[in-house]
Design an enzyme around this catalytic site. Structure first.
Site, PDB file in Angstrom:
ATOM      1  N   CYS A   1      -6.449   2.450  -7.831  1.00  0.00           N
ATOM      2  CA  CYS A   1      -7.905   2.494  -7.913  1.00  0.00           C
ATOM      3  C   CYS A   1      -8.315   3.933  -7.634  1.00  0.00           C
ATOM      4  O   CYS A   1      -8.107   4.423  -6.521  1.00  0.00           O
ATOM      5  CB  CYS A   1      -8.568   1.556  -6.906  1.00  0.00           C
ATOM      6  SG  CYS A   1     -10.362   1.795  -6.873  1.00  0.00           S
TER       7      CYS A   1
ATOM      8  N   ARG B   1     -11.047  -1.574  -6.003  1.00  0.00           N
ATOM      9  CA  ARG B   1     -10.829  -0.871  -4.729  1.00  0.00           C
ATOM     10  C   ARG B   1     -10.627  -1.884  -3.610  1.00  0.00           C
ATOM     11  O   ARG B   1     -11.459  -2.749  -3.379  1.00  0.00           O
ATOM     12  CB  ARG B   1     -12.017   0.039  -4.411  1.00  0.00           C
ATOM     13  CG  ARG B   1     -11.819   0.845  -3.140  1.00  0.00           C
ATOM     14  CD  ARG B   1     -12.968   1.831  -2.938  1.00  0.00           C
ATOM     15  NE  ARG B   1     -12.920   2.436  -1.627  1.00  0.00           N
ATOM     16  CZ  ARG B   1     -12.138   3.440  -1.273  1.00  0.00           C
ATOM     17  NH1 ARG B   1     -11.319   3.973  -2.161  1.00  0.00           N
ATOM     18  NH2 ARG B   1     -12.152   3.923  -0.050  1.00  0.00           N
ATOM     19  N   LYS B   2      -9.481  -1.747  -2.917  1.00  0.00           N
ATOM     20  CA  LYS B   2      -9.254  -2.604  -1.766  1.00  0.00           C
ATOM     21  C   LYS B   2     -10.361  -2.333  -0.746  1.00  0.00           C
ATOM     22  O   LYS B   2     -10.724  -1.179  -0.572  1.00  0.00           O
ATOM     23  CB  LYS B   2      -7.877  -2.338  -1.166  1.00  0.00           C
ATOM     24  CG  LYS B   2      -6.738  -2.720  -2.080  1.00  0.00           C
ATOM     25  CD  LYS B   2      -5.381  -2.357  -1.500  1.00  0.00           C
ATOM     26  CE  LYS B   2      -5.187  -0.867  -1.447  1.00  0.00           C
ATOM     27  NZ  LYS B   2      -3.926  -0.429  -0.878  1.00  0.00           N
TER      28      LYS B   2
ATOM     29  N   HIS C   1     -11.397   5.068  -7.576  1.00  0.00           N
ATOM     30  CA  HIS C   1     -12.820   5.103  -7.233  1.00  0.00           C
ATOM     31  C   HIS C   1     -13.080   5.326  -5.749  1.00  0.00           C
ATOM     32  O   HIS C   1     -12.252   5.014  -4.910  1.00  0.00           O
ATOM     33  CB  HIS C   1     -13.477   3.791  -7.675  1.00  0.00           C
ATOM     34  CG  HIS C   1     -13.237   3.473  -9.106  1.00  0.00           C
ATOM     35  ND1 HIS C   1     -12.407   2.461  -9.517  1.00  0.00           N
ATOM     36  CD2 HIS C   1     -13.695   4.071 -10.228  1.00  0.00           C
ATOM     37  CE1 HIS C   1     -12.360   2.433 -10.839  1.00  0.00           C
ATOM     38  NE2 HIS C   1     -13.137   3.400 -11.291  1.00  0.00           N
TER      39      HIS C   1
ATOM     40  N   ASP D   1      -1.319  -0.613   5.827  1.00  0.00           N
ATOM     41  CA  ASP D   1      -1.618  -0.037   7.135  1.00  0.00           C
ATOM     42  C   ASP D   1      -3.091  -0.092   7.522  1.00  0.00           C
ATOM     43  O   ASP D   1      -3.458   0.379   8.592  1.00  0.00           O
ATOM     44  CB  ASP D   1      -1.141   1.419   7.195  1.00  0.00           C
ATOM     45  CG  ASP D   1      -1.932   2.324   6.275  1.00  0.00           C
ATOM     46  OD1 ASP D   1      -2.258   1.898   5.148  1.00  0.00           O
ATOM     47  OD2 ASP D   1      -2.230   3.466   6.671  1.00  0.00           O
TER      48      ASP D   1
ATOM     49  N   CYS E   1     -16.444  -0.600  -7.199  1.00  0.00           N
ATOM     50  CA  CYS E   1     -15.663  -1.226  -8.269  1.00  0.00           C
ATOM     51  C   CYS E   1     -14.950  -2.485  -7.764  1.00  0.00           C
ATOM     52  O   CYS E   1     -14.873  -2.722  -6.569  1.00  0.00           O
ATOM     53  CB  CYS E   1     -14.636  -0.236  -8.806  1.00  0.00           C
ATOM     54  SG  CYS E   1     -13.355   0.115  -7.594  1.00  0.00           S
TER      55      CYS E   1
ATOM     56  N   ASP F   1       0.871  -1.158   0.000  1.00  0.00           N
ATOM     57  CA  ASP F   1       0.000   0.000   0.000  1.00  0.00           C
ATOM     58  C   ASP F   1       0.920   1.224   0.000  1.00  0.00           C
ATOM     59  O   ASP F   1       2.097   1.124   0.342  1.00  0.00           O
ATOM     60  CB  ASP F   1      -0.883  -0.029   1.247  1.00  0.00           C
ATOM     61  CG  ASP F   1      -1.717   1.215   1.385  1.00  0.00           C
ATOM     62  OD1 ASP F   1      -2.440   1.549   0.428  1.00  0.00           O
ATOM     63  OD2 ASP F   1      -1.638   1.867   2.443  1.00  0.00           O
ATOM     64  N   ARG F   2       0.393   2.371  -0.371  1.00  0.00           N
ATOM     65  CA  ARG F   2       1.233   3.563  -0.428  1.00  0.00           C
ATOM     66  C   ARG F   2       1.133   4.398   0.851  1.00  0.00           C
ATOM     67  O   ARG F   2       2.044   4.415   1.667  1.00  0.00           O
ATOM     68  CB  ARG F   2       0.843   4.413  -1.653  1.00  0.00           C
ATOM     69  CG  ARG F   2       1.858   5.492  -1.978  1.00  0.00           C
ATOM     70  CD  ARG F   2       1.358   6.443  -3.032  1.00  0.00           C
ATOM     71  NE  ARG F   2       0.520   7.450  -2.398  1.00  0.00           N
ATOM     72  CZ  ARG F   2      -0.032   8.469  -3.039  1.00  0.00           C
ATOM     73  NH1 ARG F   2       0.123   8.605  -4.340  1.00  0.00           N
ATOM     74  NH2 ARG F   2      -0.776   9.346  -2.398  1.00  0.00           N
ATOM     75  N   ASP F   3       0.013   5.058   1.059  1.00  0.00           N
ATOM     76  CA  ASP F   3      -0.153   6.015   2.151  1.00  0.00           C
ATOM     77  C   ASP F   3      -0.257   5.301   3.496  1.00  0.00           C
ATOM     78  O   ASP F   3      -1.100   4.432   3.685  1.00  0.00           O
ATOM     79  CB  ASP F   3      -1.399   6.867   1.904  1.00  0.00           C
ATOM     80  CG  ASP F   3      -1.363   7.519   0.534  1.00  0.00           C
ATOM     81  OD1 ASP F   3      -0.318   8.086   0.182  1.00  0.00           O
ATOM     82  OD2 ASP F   3      -2.369   7.426  -0.198  1.00  0.00           O
TER      83      ASP F   3
END
Length: 190
Positions: free
Chosen positions: A98, A109-110, A100, A135, A106, A16-18
């Protein structure tokens, strides 16, 4: 280079990024992604962990929900600039987004596994031998749905559902590096 034509399935570290790689702004106990390039800063230990993963030859794929694109709170040019930094500075191999909102329902989207499945198809990734790191509960659920091992970077967000079923829980990516490397080695031998 992509996985087309590769005869052997690859392992990957999905990230994941953020809140996993870079800082989130936390307001009222909830995380918010940075919307300006000058606010895009790596968390402690991330640069060293990513360098270690690359040195060990692991494929690094970022999978990130970015609903701020749909809501207009962020622009594609800012997100692309952030992602250029991830590729250049951390050696990220690919990034799947994603754009959305939750309401758009959709498949990418996780907590749904769509981003991981798309990456697996493009890069010939064996999901059962790979790891998803994030996270939030959404990251853990997406990884589990895709058949990956999961690592929860517990940032202690208030009001956040618990990330049930994570294989490993730590406060930072740097602290997860030993587990990730050893788990990928174990899965490689399985």
């Amino acid at each position: 280079m992509n996985g087309e034509g590769m005869s052997e399935m690859r392992q990957a570290i999905f990230l994941d990024r953020d809140g996993t790689i870079n800082w989130n702004e936390v307001r009222g106990g909830r995380p918010y992604a940075p919307t300006r390039l000058e606010d895009f800063r790596y968390l402690p230990g991330v640069v060293e962990a990513m360098a270690r993963f690359k040195a060990e030859g692991h494929l690094l794929i970022v999978v990130t929900n970015q609903p701020d694109l749909s809501t207009g709170k962020n622009s594609l040019s800012v997100i692309e600039a952030m992602h250029a930094r991830l590729r250049e500075e951390l050696g990220v191999d690919d990034i799947f987004i994603c754009p959305h909102t939750e309401e758009q329902d959709c498949g990418c989207r996780k907590p749904r596994p769509g981003l991981l499945l798309a990456a697996a198809e493009k890069w010939a990734i064996d999901l059962s031998r790979s790891i998803m790191v994030g996270d939030r509960w959404r990251d853990v659920d997406a990884g589990r749905a895709a058949g990956c091992a999961t690592v929860h970077i517990d940032q202690g967000y208030a009001g956040e559902p618990v990330a049930e079923g994570a294989d490993f829980r730590v406060p930072s990516l740097g602290e997860a590096a030993d587990f990730i490397v050893s788990e990928l080695a174990r899965r490689r031998g399985a």
